[in-house]
Every structure is written in C-alpha cells, then in structure tokens.
Design an enzyme around this catalytic site. Sequence first.
Site, PDB file in Angstrom:
ATOM      1  N   SER A 111       0.797  -1.221   0.000  1.00  0.00           N
ATOM      2  CA  SER A 111       0.000   0.000   0.000  1.00  0.00           C
ATOM      3  C   SER A 111       0.834   1.277   0.000  1.00  0.00           C
ATOM      4  CB  SER A 111      -0.951   0.018   1.201  1.00  0.00           C
ATOM      5  OG  SER A 111      -0.244   0.183   2.414  1.00  0.00           O
ATOM      6  N   LYS A 137       0.528   4.565   6.840  1.00  0.00           N
ATOM      7  CA  LYS A 137       0.023   5.339   5.707  1.00  0.00           C
ATOM      8  C   LYS A 137       0.619   6.742   5.776  1.00  0.00           C
ATOM      9  CE  LYS A 137      -3.038   2.028   4.741  1.00  0.00           C
ATOM     10  NZ  LYS A 137      -2.936   1.176   3.534  1.00  0.00           N
TER      11      LYS A 137
END
Length: 259
Positions: free
Chosen positions: A39, A99
């Site tokens: 990701s 993230k």
Amino acid sequence: MAKSEGGIGETIKTVVWALLIAGAFRTLFFQPFWIPSESMKSTLLIGDFIFVNKMAYGYSRYSCPFGICPFTGRILASEPERGDVVVFRHPVNGSDMIKRLIGLPGDQIQVKQGVLYINGAAAPQVPDGVFEEVFEPQGPMGNRPGCANAPSMGEICEKPRFRETLPNGIEHTVLNIGESTGLPDNTDVFTVPERHYFFMGDNRDNSTDSRYPQTAGGVGFVSEEYLIGRADRVMFSSAGSRMLYFWTWRSDRYFKAIE
C-alpha cells in the site's frame, strides 16, 4: 548447591531486567515495524524493516504493547505534519497500519480522476517515470502486485509513478494504475473532524485507507489517540518470504530515509 541456586537467581534477574528495559525502550522511543503489504509503494516496499519514532507525537494508551497504558488522550503531545508517514492503530481491528498523513482536522479532502484535492486545490502531480518490479508472489503472504500492464508470472509489472506536492511543500511519489482495480479514483468530499486525521497509501490503487469507512473494512477518520509514531528511515529490507534468506536482502535500502 547454594552457589548454583544463586547463579540461577542472578540469571533470572538479568533476563527480567533485560525484558523490562526492552519493553520501556519499545514503549517510549522506537518500535520495530515490518512492511507487510504494497500500500505504500514505491516509498516503502514489502519486506522493509523500519523503526517507528514514538517520541514524535507524544504518547497514548496505544504507545504501550497491547494498548495497556493506563490513561486516555495523549501526553507530551505534538501535532503531526501533513506528509508524515505514520504508524497508527486501526480503530476497529486493532492492527498496526502505516500510511501517509494527508488530511488535518478541518480539511476537506477529495480525489478526482486520480488527483488529490485538499481544501479545493489540487495537489500538483508531475510524471516521475515508471515503477517496475517482477510480477511474482511477494513477502510472507505471497501477494502478487497490481500492475498497469498485464504481465505473466516472472515478467515486469509496471505502474506509472508521479511526484505529488502537498500544500506545505512536502513532495513524495505516488503510483496510480487507473480504474481497473475498482478502487476510487473519484470520491466524495471528506471533511476531517476535530482531533482526527485522514490517511492515504502512496500506492493509490492498492491501499485500504481513509477513503473507506470503518464499517466497510476501511480506516475512515483516525482519532489522534490511535497515532503510534512517525516512520523516518528504512533500517533493513528483504525481498524474500523469510528474513533469513540473505540472498534476497536489498542492500540499496539499508538506512534509507523515508520521504
């Protein structure tokens, strides 16, 4: 016999003290984190090993292993900056995630045709070549990467790469392979609540992040109490399914700064 028992007792005390010191170090200063998914490509690769700076934002109950710190809120708190790569505790399933911080409290966030908009203004993107990797199972979970082309096993997987500039001048790379993944290149406007943050993965078409509500298995808005720390540098990296497979170590990523 007494001398032997004394030696065993000293060994036990040494082990206990070592565990306490290691626990305190992990709680207060740095926590190891292993990148399990794609990701955050191309910033972070599957198999990157990092230490998370837990002093960066202060401490909450989730700074302790298993969330056992006996207090609520944050102490010695510092505000994170837009563009930081952050490790946080998932508000629902309790897993640690990593993230990039995109939205601050009060911000309006939207994605239109793959371009990020913050408070109505586009975050400029300029082409930055193509990210290439072998199309094959990656890491311990054996996931295959998403690709803009359609490679066969062992061939090169390609993803267009762009350099994105956030409003505070932070630049970083993002990957975008288009609508074929079914992930949202177009979203509604998200208004970030007070004391919450909005996160996105740099691999925009392969990241379950704040674009998805927690009720749908996503991250949603993340409260400040779930922040664990900032990722600053890759310490070690292994491209194999096991860390001990030394022939898969990526020597070019040792001590690499995270941008």
